[in-house]
Write a protein that holds these residues in place. Structure first.
Motif, short mmCIF file in Angstrom:
data_model
loop_
_atom_site.label_atom_id
_atom_site.label_comp_id
_atom_site.label_asym_id
_atom_site.label_seq_id
_atom_site.Cartn_x
_atom_site.Cartn_y
_atom_site.Cartn_z
N VAL A 134 5.89 10.29 -29.35
CA VAL A 134 5.74 11.31 -30.40
C VAL A 134 4.48 11.06 -31.21
CG1 VAL A 134 6.70 12.18 -32.57
CG2 VAL A 134 8.19 11.85 -30.59
N GLU A 135 4.26 9.80 -31.61
CA GLU A 135 3.11 9.50 -32.47
C GLU A 135 1.79 9.58 -31.73
OE1 GLU A 135 5.39 6.43 -35.58
OE2 GLU A 135 4.00 5.65 -34.07
N ILE A 136 1.75 9.09 -30.49
CA ILE A 136 0.47 9.02 -29.77
C ILE A 136 0.19 10.28 -28.96
CG2 ILE A 136 -0.82 7.75 -28.01
CD1 ILE A 136 0.76 5.25 -28.83
N THR A 137 1.15 10.72 -28.18
CA THR A 137 0.93 11.86 -27.28
C THR A 137 1.19 13.19 -27.95
OG1 THR A 137 1.60 10.46 -25.41
CG2 THR A 137 1.55 12.84 -25.04
N PHE A 138 2.34 13.33 -28.59
CA PHE A 138 2.71 14.63 -29.17
C PHE A 138 1.90 14.96 -30.42
CE2 PHE A 138 5.53 17.29 -31.86
CZ PHE A 138 5.63 18.39 -31.02
N LEU A 139 1.76 13.98 -31.32
CA LEU A 139 1.03 14.23 -32.57
C LEU A 139 -0.44 13.82 -32.50
CD1 LEU A 139 3.75 13.14 -35.17
CD2 LEU A 139 3.15 15.45 -34.44
N TYR A 164 5.22 13.85 -42.85
CA TYR A 164 5.47 14.75 -41.72
C TYR A 164 5.53 13.96 -40.42
CZ TYR A 164 4.23 18.13 -38.06
OH TYR A 164 4.19 18.86 -36.90
N THR A 165 4.58 13.05 -40.22
CA THR A 165 4.52 12.26 -38.98
C THR A 165 5.75 11.37 -38.84
OG1 THR A 165 2.11 12.27 -39.03
CG2 THR A 165 3.18 10.58 -37.68
N LEU A 166 6.12 10.68 -39.91
CA LEU A 166 7.27 9.77 -39.85
C LEU A 166 8.57 10.55 -39.61
CD1 LEU A 166 6.48 7.23 -42.73
CD2 LEU A 166 6.12 6.96 -40.27
N VAL A 167 8.69 11.70 -40.25
CA VAL A 167 9.91 12.50 -40.07
C VAL A 167 10.01 13.00 -38.63
CG1 VAL A 167 11.06 14.66 -40.72
CG2 VAL A 167 10.15 13.16 -42.49
N ILE A 168 8.90 13.49 -38.09
CA ILE A 168 8.91 13.98 -36.71
C ILE A 168 9.22 12.84 -35.74
CG2 ILE A 168 7.48 14.94 -34.86
CD1 ILE A 168 8.34 16.98 -36.89
N ALA A 169 8.64 11.66 -35.98
CA ALA A 169 8.91 10.51 -35.11
C ALA A 169 10.38 10.09 -35.20
CB ALA A 169 8.00 9.34 -35.48
N LEU A 170 10.93 10.09 -36.41
CA LEU A 170 12.34 9.74 -36.60
C LEU A 170 13.26 10.74 -35.91
CD1 LEU A 170 14.71 8.22 -37.93
CD2 LEU A 170 14.32 9.60 -39.99
N ALA A 222 3.87 -2.28 -25.20
CA ALA A 222 3.15 -1.14 -25.78
C ALA A 222 3.10 -1.29 -27.28
CB ALA A 222 3.86 0.17 -25.40
N SER A 223 1.98 -0.92 -27.85
CA SER A 223 1.78 -1.04 -29.30
C SER A 223 1.83 0.33 -29.96
CB SER A 223 0.44 -1.71 -29.61
OG SER A 223 0.39 -3.01 -29.07
N ALA A 224 2.26 0.34 -31.19
CA ALA A 224 2.31 1.58 -31.97
C ALA A 224 1.15 1.63 -32.95
CB ALA A 224 3.63 1.67 -32.73
N PRO A 225 0.60 2.80 -33.21
CA PRO A 225 -0.45 2.90 -34.22
C PRO A 225 0.10 2.61 -35.61
CG PRO A 225 0.24 5.08 -33.52
CD PRO A 225 0.93 4.10 -32.61
N ARG A 226 -0.70 1.95 -36.44
CA ARG A 226 -0.25 1.65 -37.80
C ARG A 226 -0.54 2.87 -38.68
NH1 ARG A 226 -1.15 -3.99 -40.92
NH2 ARG A 226 0.39 -4.51 -39.33
N LEU A 227 0.40 3.82 -38.64
CA LEU A 227 0.25 5.04 -39.42
C LEU A 227 0.72 4.85 -40.85
CD1 LEU A 227 1.54 7.59 -36.76
CD2 LEU A 227 -0.81 6.81 -37.18
N LEU A 228 1.62 3.88 -41.06
CA LEU A 228 2.11 3.57 -42.40
C LEU A 228 1.43 2.30 -42.89
CD1 LEU A 228 4.16 4.07 -44.72
CD2 LEU A 228 5.77 2.63 -43.44
N GLU A 229 0.57 2.44 -43.87
CA GLU A 229 -0.11 1.27 -44.42
C GLU A 229 0.92 0.35 -45.09
OE1 GLU A 229 -3.96 0.20 -47.26
OE2 GLU A 229 -3.25 2.26 -47.05
N LYS A 230 0.87 -0.94 -44.76
CA LYS A 230 1.89 -1.88 -45.23
C LYS A 230 1.57 -2.37 -46.65
CE LYS A 230 3.85 -1.44 -41.25
NZ LYS A 230 4.11 -2.50 -40.30
N TRP A 231 1.54 -1.42 -47.58
CA TRP A 231 1.32 -1.80 -48.97
C TRP A 231 2.62 -2.29 -49.61
CZ3 TRP A 231 4.10 1.13 -52.46
CH2 TRP A 231 4.53 2.39 -52.02
N SER A 232 2.48 -2.98 -50.71
CA SER A 232 3.64 -3.64 -51.33
C SER A 232 3.94 -3.04 -52.70
CB SER A 232 3.38 -5.14 -51.47
OG SER A 232 4.42 -5.76 -52.18
N PHE A 233 5.23 -2.90 -52.99
CA PHE A 233 5.66 -2.50 -54.33
C PHE A 233 5.45 -3.62 -55.34
CE2 PHE A 233 8.26 0.32 -51.66
CZ PHE A 233 8.02 1.54 -52.28
N GLY A 234 5.37 -4.84 -54.85
CA GLY A 234 5.24 -6.01 -55.71
C GLY A 234 5.97 -7.19 -55.11
#
Length: 317
Positions: A59-64, A80-86, A142-154
């Protein structure tokens, strides 16, 4: 053994254990839903999870159209991307789970085959899916693209509240609460519980047994698909045999809580995730899989009905 990590990294291990354990819980719900109705372990569920992780990548690489080296997304495009992938992962796993029920279980059940035949059939489907994906991917991870930046709340007491970790904690809780309410309050949920208690009596009440069983597999596939999405989002990789260790861990979680018990599967996954993280920190990560098998053996030896008790089914007449 390194016991000092308990004091220096305690809350970090707790947080990571919660995230891992809740992913286990979602897969364990797939096992326990099917067992509650058919009194059979659906061993193909581990391969349903595996194919779910690959469907997320598709979904993330081919479809989107997001390549492996894509930059992290933001705002509406990210949501939108995360919801579609889920949704894509959940649908793919749900459809596959229903197909497994049709191919591996229904015809045998209609012919009055014993449970051993159904168990062997499920294992056969599992091997077919595993080997099929191994040949398709040529055993390459297989690796997934890092579409969600791994930022921290704290960070609190050494525990880093990263966005992906919190997503893996909050989402399963919401899914479990929704599923628990569905099973206990909806008409279909009551039908599932009725079939679980007595298939013959459920037939007398006009319940369509095949429909209920198919819906049970579908629901289990949906939770497994959600777990596949969260796993891929957190760890950003998959491989053809990723379902093996996940399947063993989820099955152990279901047995730990009480096979056939929804709440038992949920809390069993939490407990297993926590124990795995602490065992890995103390003994080393190479002992992680061993920990699961040791816990499974101990449960079967000393408390085979699990912490919350196995779901009870009435004797059929």
């Amino acid at each position: 053994m390194n016991f000092s990590v308990i004091t220096t990294q305690f809350w970090s291990l707790v947080l990571q254990g919660l995230a891992l354990g809740l992913i286990y819980s979602l897969v364990a719900l797939g096992y326990t839903m099917v067992y509650g109705v058919l009194r059979l372990i659906n061993f193909a569920n581990s391969e349903v999870f595996m194919l779910g992780t690959f469907s997320v990548l598709w979904v993330e690489i081919t479809f989107l159209g997001h390549p492996i080296n894509a930059k992290p997304l933001q705002g509406f495009e990210l949501v939108y991307t995360l919801v579609i992938a889920l949704v894509g992962s959940m649908i793919a796993c749900a459809v596959l789970a229903v197909l497994v029920e049709l191919v591996a279980y229904r015809r045998l059940r209609a012919r009055g085959a014993n449970r051993l035949a159904s168990l062997i059939s499920a294992i056969g489907v599992s091997i077919f899916l595993l080997e099929g994906m191994r040949m398709y991917t040529k055993s390459r991870p297989a690796s997934a693209p890092r579409l969600l930046e791994k930022w921290s709340f704290g960070e609190i007491a050494g525990a880093n509240f990263r966005i992906d970790t919190m997503l893996a904690i909050v989402s399963p809780i919401i899914i479990f609460v929704a599923l628990d309410q569905f099973v206990n309050r909806s008409r279909l949920g009551k039908a599932i519980r009725a079939v679980s208690m007595s298939e013959d009596n459920a037939k007398l009440m006009g319940i369509n047994i095949n429909r209920v069983i198919s819906m049970t597999f579908l629901i289990g596939g949906l939770t497994t698909g959600a777990a596949a999405f969260l796993y891929t989002t957190v760890y950003e990789n998959t491989v053809f045999n990723v379902g093996f260790n996940m399947g063993i861990a989820a099955f152990t979680a279901a047995v730990l809580g009480g096979i056939g018990n929804l709440r038992g599967a949920f809390y069993g996954g939490l407990a297993l995730g926590m124990m795995e993280q602490f065992a890995s920190a103390i003994l080393g990560s190479q002992w992680k899989a061993v920990t699961v098998f040791v816990i499974l053996v101990l449960i079967l030896l000393f408390k085979p009905n699990g912490l919350f008790g196995e779901a009870v089914q009435q004797t059929r007449t």
